[in-house]
Write an enzyme that holds these catalytic residues in place. Structure first.
Site, PDB file in Angstrom:
ATOM      1  N   ALA A 192       0.807  -1.224   0.000  1.00 32.36           N
ATOM      2  CA  ALA A 192       0.000   0.000   0.000  1.00 32.36           C
ATOM      3  C   ALA A 192       0.841   1.276   0.000  1.00 32.36           C
ATOM      4  O   ALA A 192       0.296   2.371   0.040  1.00 32.36           O
ATOM      5  CB  ALA A 192      -0.951  -0.014   1.191  1.00 32.36           C
TER       6      ALA A 192
ATOM      7  N   SER B 247       8.867  -0.035  -0.056  1.00 31.34           N
ATOM      8  CA  SER B 247       7.416   0.129   0.203  1.00 31.34           C
ATOM      9  C   SER B 247       6.829   1.165  -0.740  1.00 31.34           C
ATOM     10  O   SER B 247       5.771   0.946  -1.340  1.00 31.34           O
ATOM     11  CB  SER B 247       7.196   0.533   1.668  1.00 31.34           C
ATOM     12  OG  SER B 247       6.057   1.333   1.842  1.00 31.34           O
TER      13      SER B 247
ATOM     14  N   GLU C 191      11.241   1.231  17.648  1.00 32.57           N
ATOM     15  CA  GLU C 191      11.042   0.279  16.546  1.00 32.57           C
ATOM     16  C   GLU C 191      11.499  -1.130  16.915  1.00 32.57           C
ATOM     17  O   GLU C 191      11.683  -1.986  16.059  1.00 32.57           O
ATOM     18  CB  GLU C 191      11.771   0.778  15.296  1.00 32.57           C
ATOM     19  CG  GLU C 191      11.283   2.133  14.804  1.00 32.57           C
ATOM     20  CD  GLU C 191       9.944   2.070  14.045  1.00 32.57           C
ATOM     21  OE1 GLU C 191       9.771   1.177  13.206  1.00 32.57           O
ATOM     22  OE2 GLU C 191       9.070   2.929  14.308  1.00 32.57           O
TER      23      GLU C 191
ATOM     24  N   ARG D 290      13.126   7.012  12.995  1.00 33.55           N
ATOM     25  CA  ARG D 290      11.999   6.430  13.734  1.00 33.55           C
ATOM     26  C   ARG D 290      12.305   6.166  15.208  1.00 33.55           C
ATOM     27  O   ARG D 290      11.411   6.152  16.030  1.00 33.55           O
ATOM     28  CB  ARG D 290      11.593   5.104  13.087  1.00 33.55           C
ATOM     29  CG  ARG D 290      11.140   5.207  11.639  1.00 33.55           C
ATOM     30  CD  ARG D 290      10.449   3.917  11.257  1.00 33.55           C
ATOM     31  NE  ARG D 290      10.305   3.732   9.825  1.00 33.55           N
ATOM     32  CZ  ARG D 290       9.644   2.709   9.291  1.00 33.55           C
ATOM     33  NH1 ARG D 290       9.093   1.804  10.076  1.00 33.55           N
ATOM     34  NH2 ARG D 290       9.539   2.584   7.985  1.00 33.55           N
TER      35      ARG D 290
ATOM     36  N   HIS E 289      15.773   1.585   9.212  1.00 34.21           N
ATOM     37  CA  HIS E 289      16.060   0.897  10.483  1.00 34.21           C
ATOM     38  C   HIS E 289      17.546   0.550  10.488  1.00 34.21           C
ATOM     39  O   HIS E 289      18.132   0.287   9.428  1.00 34.21           O
ATOM     40  CB  HIS E 289      15.285  -0.429  10.596  1.00 34.21           C
ATOM     41  CG  HIS E 289      13.830  -0.285  10.896  1.00 34.21           C
ATOM     42  ND1 HIS E 289      12.865  -1.034  10.268  1.00 34.21           N
ATOM     43  CD2 HIS E 289      13.177   0.501  11.776  1.00 34.21           C
ATOM     44  CE1 HIS E 289      11.671  -0.712  10.740  1.00 34.21           C
ATOM     45  NE2 HIS E 289      11.831   0.223  11.652  1.00 34.21           N
TER      46      HIS E 289
ATOM     47  N   CYS F 260      14.269  -8.905   9.147  1.00 30.17           N
ATOM     48  CA  CYS F 260      13.048  -8.205   9.593  1.00 30.17           C
ATOM     49  C   CYS F 260      11.991  -9.196  10.019  1.00 30.17           C
ATOM     50  O   CYS F 260      11.125  -8.897  10.826  1.00 30.17           O
ATOM     51  CB  CYS F 260      12.445  -7.380   8.456  1.00 30.17           C
ATOM     52  SG  CYS F 260      13.513  -6.121   7.805  1.00 30.17           S
TER      53      CYS F 260
END
Ligand code: SUG
Length: 445
Positions: free
Chosen positions: A19, A28, A174, A214, A250, A369
């Site tokens: 998305a 992404s 995170e 983050r 990350h 991940c």
């Protein structure tokens, strides 16, 4: 007593989709709205788990979350039957709706930070679910993550569960994606390394300019306090803000550690030499293998595209280490050459194994991940919910379960299909029985 590190991989959920929800995560954004295959994604994940199990590793599985998240949509003002909520939300607030459909809990490196009992003041394993405040779709995860972790690690004698940190950017956390641990042996006290992207309370410190950092220093410090870690064995390192701006959202996209090995890119950290000196000093007598990859060998962009550092470094039962890498590393000549060279160097890493996790990679999630690491003694492993530990039988059951419930293909438009909601609930309800988790999902309560 034997000690091992157990990887708990996230089972990909039935609404796995692309998305474009993660600003700062290049994969992404570039795959936004492409078709996904939830079935393939889940089967790829299970193959990796089974392969590690077959290598003699103890391997666990963590349940996914239920999406679409109807409770959140109702909280945001959509009312009526489930079907009306899906219809109205997808029509009137499509972006919000898509965020409430993400299967992002599959990346369990972001589920929590875990400190093994050898490091903590009370001698228990500590878990703090990550609040994931930086992305709305991920901020929906921590409460149910906490329930999944409690149902998986349910014995209070061994496991200590904390609430996630306050839901605010100042404490953006995170989880294990920004945390790694070095040790001589899994059961010995180790050095816990927290890598943060910015200082929340001091605006004068370096920070990225384009993409968000983050994880904050203050969040990492809070976790270290909650887990009862000693200052003598804890290190806080700032991630290089420039690499965050290049898409390293990350720390586990640019460095990874295991036992006495820290594998990192030359540009990973802000103040590298001081950080490494502190790690070595706190590690003690034995030498840490600092394996640095230079920019002229593998540029940051290749590291991001291939996820060279989002590999899992595992210690096999024979004591040698192996790297679990995505096939994207094999397909990139520079990176493949580097990995072939790495295993000939005088370091504990002696083999590389490639896995196809492309469905996950397209959303910016590599092998590392997909897993949450928990170093455990034999007794602690015995105290885990045994249905969540991989075996030939569990592998077979979960494959059958995926094949029965998951769709071959999903587009973001399919997410509003009321049949998908029913399929998802039926699947997850059955899963809670297979994994003996009890009623963890809001729709079961
Ligand atoms: O948080 N992607 C995840 C990827 C997480 C990777 N985890 C680690 N590096 N440990 C994220 O950005 C994308 C969802 C979408 O766009 O549909 C997403 O959430």
């Amino acid at each position: 007593m034997k000690q091992v590190e157990v990887n708990f991989d996230g089972l990909v959920g039935p609404t796995h989709n692309y998305a474009g929800l993660s600003f700062g995560n290049v994969a992404s954004l570039s795959n936004a709205k492409a078709f996904s295959s939830p079935k393939q994604a889940a089967l790829q994940g299970l193959q990796k788990m089974k392969a590690l199990h077959d290598m003699g590793m103890t391997q666990g599985v963590l349940a996914p979350q239920a999406r679409p998240d109807l409770d959140t949509l109702r909280r945001l003002g959509f009312t009526g039957s489930d079907q009306t909520v899906l219809e109205q939300a997808s029509k009137r607030a499509p972006e919000v709706f898509r965020a409430c459909c993400s299967a992002s809990s599959m990346w369990t490196a972001n589920a929590a930070t875990v400190s093994p009992s050898a490091d903590t003041a009370d001698g228990k394993i500590h878990f703090t679910p990550a609040n994931l405040t930086n992305k709305f779709h991920r901020s929906l995860e921590p409460e149910v993550t906490g329930r999944i972790l409690q149902a998986t690690f349910s014995n209070e004698k061994y496991f200590n569960h904390h609430a996630h940190l306050p839901d605010n950017e100042h404490f953006g956390d995170e989880g294990a994606a920004n945390h790694t641990r070095l040790c001589t042996d899994y059961g010995h006290a180790g050095v816990e390394i927290f890598v943060y992207g910015r200082h929340a309370f001091d605006g004068s410190k370096p920070a990225p300019k384009k993409y968000p950092a983050r994880q904050t220093l203050e969040a990492s410090q809070a976790i270290a306090r909650l887990h009862g870690l000693s200052d003598e064995t804890t290190v806080f390192i700032q991630q290089n803000p420039d690499v965050i701006d290049q898409g390293v959202f990350h720390n586990d996209v640019i460095s990874v550690g295991n036992q006495n090995v820290l594998f990192y890119h030359q540009e990973a950290f802000h103040d590298t030499q001081n950080a490494l000196d502190e790690i070595q000093r706190k590690f003690g007598q034995q030498q840490v293998h600092f394996i640095r990859v230079d920019t002229d060998i593998v540029p940051v962009q290749d590291a991001i595209k291939t996820y060279l550092f989002n590999t899992q470094i595992i210690t096999l039962p024979n004591g040698e280490m192996a790297i679990i890498a995505p096939t994207e590393c094999q397909e990139n000549e520079r990176v493949a050459d580097y990995l072939s060279h790495l295993i000939t160097l005088n370091t504990p890493i002696k083999a590389v194994h490639y896995f196809d996790v492309k469905q996950s990679m397209r959303n910016g999630g590599g092998p590392a991940c997909l897993r949450l690491r928990v170093a455990m003694t034999d007794q602690e492993v015995a105290a885990v919910n045994q249905q969540t530990l991989m075996s030939d039988a569990v592998f077979k059951r979960l494959n059958q379960w995926v094949n029965k419930h998951y769709r071959e293909q999903l587009s973001v438009d399919d997410l509003r299909d009321p049949a998908l909601l029913l399929e998802t609930r039926a699947a997850l309800d059955e899963l809670t029985q297979l994994l003996n988790l009890g009623s963890i999902y809001p729709f079961q309560r």
